[in-house]
Scaffold this active site. Structure first.
Site, PDB file in Angstrom:
ATOM      1  N   GLU A   1      -4.606  11.407  -9.222  1.00 49.75           N
ATOM      2  CA  GLU A   1      -4.918  10.958  -7.265  1.00 49.75           C
ATOM      3  C   GLU A   1      -6.011  11.828  -5.914  1.00 49.75           C
ATOM      4  O   GLU A   1      -5.344  11.690  -5.142  1.00 49.75           O
ATOM      5  CB  GLU A   1      -3.555   9.990  -7.551  1.00 49.75           C
ATOM      6  CG  GLU A   1      -3.226   9.332  -8.292  1.00 49.75           C
ATOM      7  CD  GLU A   1      -1.918   8.512  -7.445  1.00 49.75           C
ATOM      8  OE1 GLU A   1      -1.187   9.109  -6.748  1.00 49.75           O
ATOM      9  OE2 GLU A   1      -1.676   7.880  -8.233  1.00 49.75           O
ATOM     10  N   PRO A   2      -6.642  12.695  -6.258  1.00 48.38           N
ATOM     11  CA  PRO A   2      -6.817  13.097  -5.333  1.00 48.38           C
ATOM     12  C   PRO A   2      -7.552  13.100  -4.030  1.00 48.38           C
ATOM     13  O   PRO A   2      -7.944  11.391  -3.870  1.00 48.38           O
ATOM     14  CB  PRO A   2      -8.125  13.911  -5.679  1.00 48.38           C
ATOM     15  CG  PRO A   2      -8.846  13.587  -6.992  1.00 48.38           C
ATOM     16  CD  PRO A   2      -7.411  12.355  -7.778  1.00 48.38           C
TER      17      PRO A   2
ATOM     18  N   CYS B   1      -5.196  11.080  28.063  1.00 45.13           N
ATOM     19  CA  CYS B   1      -4.312  11.625  28.839  1.00 45.13           C
ATOM     20  C   CYS B   1      -2.852  11.772  28.157  1.00 45.13           C
ATOM     21  O   CYS B   1      -2.147  10.791  28.497  1.00 45.13           O
ATOM     22  CB  CYS B   1      -3.985  10.297  29.907  1.00 45.13           C
ATOM     23  SG  CYS B   1      -5.291   9.966  30.744  1.00 45.13           S
TER      24      CYS B   1
HETATM   25  N1  LLP Z   1      -1.175  10.219  -3.879  1.00 46.71           N
HETATM   26  C1  LLP Z   1      -0.248   9.535  -3.681  1.00 46.71           C
HETATM   27  C2  LLP Z   1       0.734   8.861  -3.668  1.00 46.71           C
HETATM   28  C3  LLP Z   1      -0.294   9.655  -1.690  1.00 46.71           C
HETATM   29  O1  LLP Z   1       0.897   9.359  -0.851  1.00 46.71           O
HETATM   30  C4  LLP Z   1      -0.936  10.638  -1.031  1.00 46.71           C
HETATM   31  C5  LLP Z   1      -1.429  10.775  -0.026  1.00 46.71           C
HETATM   32  C6  LLP Z   1      -2.335  11.171  -2.571  1.00 46.71           C
HETATM   33  C7  LLP Z   1      -2.009  11.233  -3.094  1.00 46.71           C
HETATM   34  C8  LLP Z   1      -3.712  12.137  -2.412  1.00 46.71           C
HETATM   35  O2  LLP Z   1      -3.016  13.038  -1.356  1.00 46.71           O
HETATM   36  P1  LLP Z   1      -3.975  14.800  -0.770  1.00 46.71           P
HETATM   37  O3  LLP Z   1      -5.024  14.696  -2.609  1.00 46.71           O
HETATM   38  O4  LLP Z   1      -4.945  13.335   0.038  1.00 46.71           O
HETATM   39  O5  LLP Z   1      -3.747  15.491  -0.640  1.00 46.71           O
HETATM   40  N2  LLP Z   1      -2.562  12.640   6.829  1.00 46.71           N
HETATM   41  C9  LLP Z   1      -2.605  13.440   6.077  1.00 46.71           C
HETATM   42  C10 LLP Z   1      -1.909  13.193   5.125  1.00 46.71           C
HETATM   43  C11 LLP Z   1      -1.737  12.529   4.117  1.00 46.71           C
HETATM   44  C12 LLP Z   1      -1.251  11.998   2.842  1.00 46.71           C
HETATM   45  C13 LLP Z   1      -0.355  10.807   1.971  1.00 46.71           C
HETATM   46  N3  LLP Z   1      -0.584  10.650   0.922  1.00 46.71           N
HETATM   47  C14 LLP Z   1      -2.940  14.622   6.630  1.00 46.71           C
HETATM   48  O6  LLP Z   1      -3.914  14.492   7.255  1.00 46.71           O
HETATM   49  O7  LLP Z   1      -2.550  15.973   6.066  1.00 46.71           O
END
Ligand code: LLP
Length: 420
Positions: free
Chosen positions: A272-273, A341
């Site tokens: 799940e990237p 702000c």
């Molecule tokens: N699978 C699940 C169950 C997740 O909760 C997430 C991300 C992913 C996959 C994907 O993860 P990634 O490959 O993108 O690291 N808003 C935060 C990141 C929150 C991630 C939440 N879950 C930021 O801006 O750093």
């Protein structure tokens, strides 16, 4: 690797000069590179070549319909966390059989919508959710394909807000309870136990926690399968970091770390990237309004703000900032701030940047993931447009919001002003 590069000292997105785009659509705006997206998907996919696998892009990172359509056309599935995301990816042409549904708080309506769409599996995160999915499936006279999300209890070494694999976190089921959960789930005839999943956090740059998680889930899969439950899928989540400032290993190294213990299980691997596919494929372009000097500081005030990109203040995140027209020469230290702000409205603090003047265009780099999707209308600021560049082609894939968009759904009601 991405396709934002200087040509004759002008920053380009593929074959399009960002300065020309700014003329055309105004600032601030998000721009994504289709060639980068394709490349990142391919590289990630190839990292798992030789293993039966499915990539389910974590669309929370960037969910514009055109981006989803491109990834779906390349064979990607999707990891969703709400019915809104389900509808988005179906609208974009996703194959429901390639959708997995994550999250700790799914509503009955969301579970029903997922079953109605016949998605691949629902990643269940608690005992009450297990029963809820079973009840909803029973009402619909269906069998719900479920996977249990386990919490491997480890420290992924990332920012606490984006760390999910520790026992203190709300996510997943403790390893010690997994066997029990499956035994219980077996007795629920409207459930079909198809998988096991995990996700330990985001922007992870060290491979050790991934290897540790893989080893822990391998042991638990063996135990579950040993108890006679024929799992089909092992969902390893997302989390691989991108080079904001640090240098995480490439997808091939990540895949090798993950696959080492789990390859022998014979299950189909689901990944799940999110960030790693889209993060470096997007930038936020903003224009300098003023350069303000105080006794102690220099502030570069730009027209983009925390409502457009909240990562710096929320996660102390570093985003490189590049002048759209390359500047050489003396560097100066400045805070790059927006008009909102709040003192938390900054893109960079105490950053060394080339000398900057009012009217300059700046590109906030690596803003493709968790950028636009986390933007808001705070301070009644319309959200920025999203542009997708493909070679020389420019596609506006989301318009800049208008004032009418800002007040859509609001009602001006008549209230008395006296008499209480
Ligand atoms: N699978 C699940 C169950 C997740 O909760 C997430 C991300 C992913 C996959 C994907 O993860 P990634 O490959 O993108 O690291 N808003 C935060 C990141 C929150 C991630 C939440 N879950 C930021 O801006 O750093």
């Amino acid at each position: 690797m991405n396709y934002f590069e200087y040509r004759n000292d002008q920053l380009f997105a593929e074959d399009v000069a960002l300065a020309d785009l700014a003329q055309r659509v105004g600032t601030p705006f998000y721009v994504y590179s289709a060639r980068t997206l394709r490349r990142h998907f391919r590289v990630f996919d190839e990292a798992f070549a030789g293993t039966d696998h499915l990539i389910c892009y974590a669309m929370k990172a960037l969910s514009n319909l055109s981006i989803l359509k491109l990834l779906a056309a390349m064979g990607s599935g999707f990891d969703i966390v709400s019915v809104g995301e389900l509808m988005r990816c179906l609208r974009a042409g996703a194959d429901p059989r390639k959708i997995v549904f994550s999250g700790v708080g799914k509503t009955d309506e969301e579970i029903a919508a997922a079953l109605e769409a016949e998605i691949l599996m629902i990643n269940v995160e608690s005992r009450p959710e297990l029963h809820r999915v079973s009840e909803v499936a029973a009402r619909m006279r269906r069998r719900a394909p479920v996977s249990l999300r386990v919490n491997p209890d480890l420290d992924p070494g990332t920012h606490p807000h984006i760390s999910t694999g520790h026992r203190d976190s709300k996510f997943g089921v403790p390893l010690s309870q997994v066997d029990e959960y499956y035994a219980e789930a077996r007795g629920l005839e409207n459930l079909e136990l198809v998988g096991l999943s995990t996700h330990i956090g985001s922007q992870i740059t060290d491979m050790a926690p991934f290897s540790e998680a893989a080893a822990k889930v391998t042991a638990i899969v063996k135990s579950v399968c040993g108890a006679g439950i024929a799992l089909k899928y092992l969902d390893i989540g997302g989390g691989l970091g991108i080079p904001y400032q640090e240098n995480p290993p490439p997808p091939a190294e990540y895949a090798a770390a993950m696959l080492k213990p789990i390859r022998g299980l014979g299950l189909k691997i689901i990944a799940e990237p999110g960030r790693v596919l889209v993060g470096n494929a997007g930038v936020l372009v903003t224009r300098v309004l003023y350069v303000k000097e105080t006794d102690v500081k220099r502030f570069v005030v730009v027209d983009g703000a925390m409502n457009d990109l909240i990562r710096p203040v929320l996660y102390e995140a570093y985003h490189a900032i590049q002048h759209v027209e390359r500047r050489v020469g003396k560097l100066e230290v400045a805070d790059v701030v927006g008009p909102v702000c709040e003192s938390g409205d900054f893109f960079a603090r105490e950053r060394e940047i080339p000398q900057t003047r009012s009217g300059d265009l700046l590109a906030i780099m690596s803003a493709g993931a968790y950028g636009f999707v986390m933007s808001s209308n705070y301070n009644s600021r319309p959200r920025a447009p999203e542009i997708l560049v493909d070679g020389t082609d420019v596609h506006v894939i989301r318009d800049r919001e208008s004032f009418e968009d800002l007040i859509r759904g609001e009602h001006l009601v008549e209230l008395r002003t006296h008499g209480d």
